[in-house]
Write a protein that holds these residues in place. Structure first.
Motif, PDB file in Angstrom:
ATOM      1  N   SER A 167       0.841  -1.198   0.000  1.00  0.00           N
ATOM      2  CA  SER A 167       0.000   0.000   0.000  1.00  0.00           C
ATOM      3  C   SER A 167       0.874   1.244   0.000  1.00  0.00           C
ATOM      4  N   GLU A 174      -2.541   5.618   1.558  1.00  0.00           N
ATOM      5  CA  GLU A 174      -3.459   4.617   2.107  1.00  0.00           C
ATOM      6  C   GLU A 174      -3.154   4.354   3.582  1.00  0.00           C
ATOM      7  N   ASP A 216      -5.667   4.962   6.784  1.00  0.00           N
ATOM      8  CA  ASP A 216      -5.913   3.944   7.811  1.00  0.00           C
ATOM      9  C   ASP A 216      -5.614   4.497   9.206  1.00  0.00           C
ATOM     10  N   TYR A 275      -7.611   5.548  -9.041  1.00  0.00           N
ATOM     11  CA  TYR A 275      -6.921   5.408  -7.763  1.00  0.00           C
ATOM     12  C   TYR A 275      -6.820   6.756  -7.056  1.00  0.00           C
ATOM     13  N   ILE A 289      -8.613   7.982  -3.470  1.00  0.00           N
ATOM     14  CA  ILE A 289      -7.869   8.566  -2.351  1.00  0.00           C
ATOM     15  C   ILE A 289      -8.501   9.888  -1.924  1.00  0.00           C
ATOM     16  N   ASN A 324     -11.756   9.391  -0.089  1.00  0.00           N
ATOM     17  CA  ASN A 324     -11.570   9.019   1.313  1.00  0.00           C
ATOM     18  C   ASN A 324     -11.217  10.237   2.167  1.00  0.00           C
TER      19      ASN A 324
END
Length: 207
Positions: A2, A6, A10, A132, A136, A139
């Motif tokens: 990752s 990412e 998290d 991608y 991102i 998020n």
């Protein structure tokens, strides 16, 4: 493996999960502002690097297409050279002409196939990079929306608490300082009574 973005996402999600709930609430949390700002600051710093990396992948499309064109041109040149050699002999001119057309057609088809494959690969890499990056940023947007909602809820609770305190203070002041209008009628009544008594006494003196 990752990317750092990412990992940061998290970490932000884990940070939010570990935040304690506000008193008497099951959905409002207390957030350490400095820790959250540090995670968001690193996320903003890493995002451009990730985007540049995928832009570099996209830029390879031109290199792939250029290489395909060079290979195609080389095959056409080889086919033309073979045609020239076959045409040099008069007795097999017709056979050489037919063979040359076959070679040129084969080379052209192969060159087109290379170009088509290269174009599909480049477009696929571009779409994957864009998707991608959008995931991102999506998020990050969700995290910021949640943070804004939490901050708004805290602000609303603070305003409600201040308004309640203000009402209590106003009520307490009212109890300490009753309105003066209630005293005035009693004083006026007393004055009227005194005036009436003096009038009666004056009347008796006249009689």
């Amino acid at each position: 493996m990752s990317s750092r973005i990412e990992q940061l996402i998290d970490e932000i999600e884990e940070f939010i999960e570990q935040c304690p709930y506000a008193k008497f609430s099951n959905d409002v949390i207390r957030v350490n502002k400095e820790e959250l700002q540090e995670l968001l600051r690193e996320l903003r710093m890493k995002t451009p690097d990730e985007i540049k990396r995928y832009q570099k992948i996209i830029s390879q499309k031109e290199a792939i297409l250029k290489d395909a064109r060079e290979k195609a041109q080389q095959m056409v040149n080889e086919a033309a050279a073979q045609t020239s050699e076959l045409m040099s002999e008069h007795e097999i001119v017709q056979q050489a002409y037919a063979r040359a057309n076959q070679i040129v057609a084969l080379a052209t088809n192969q060159a087109q196939e290379i170009l088509d494959n290269a174009t599909r690969d480049a477009n696929a890499m571009k779409e994957a990079a864009v998707q991608y990056t959008d995931d991102i940023l999506g998020n990050v947007e969700n995290i910021l929306d949640h943070s804004i909602d939490v901050a708004q809820a805290k602000y609303d609770n603070l305003i409600a608490s201040l308004q309640n305190c203000h009402s209590i203070v106003v009520s307490n002041r009212a109890e300490l300082s009753p309105p003066t209008e209630e005293v005035l009628p009693a004083q006026e009544t007393q004055n009227d009574e005194n005036t009436s008594e003096e009038g009666e006494k004056g009347g008796l003196d006249l009689i």
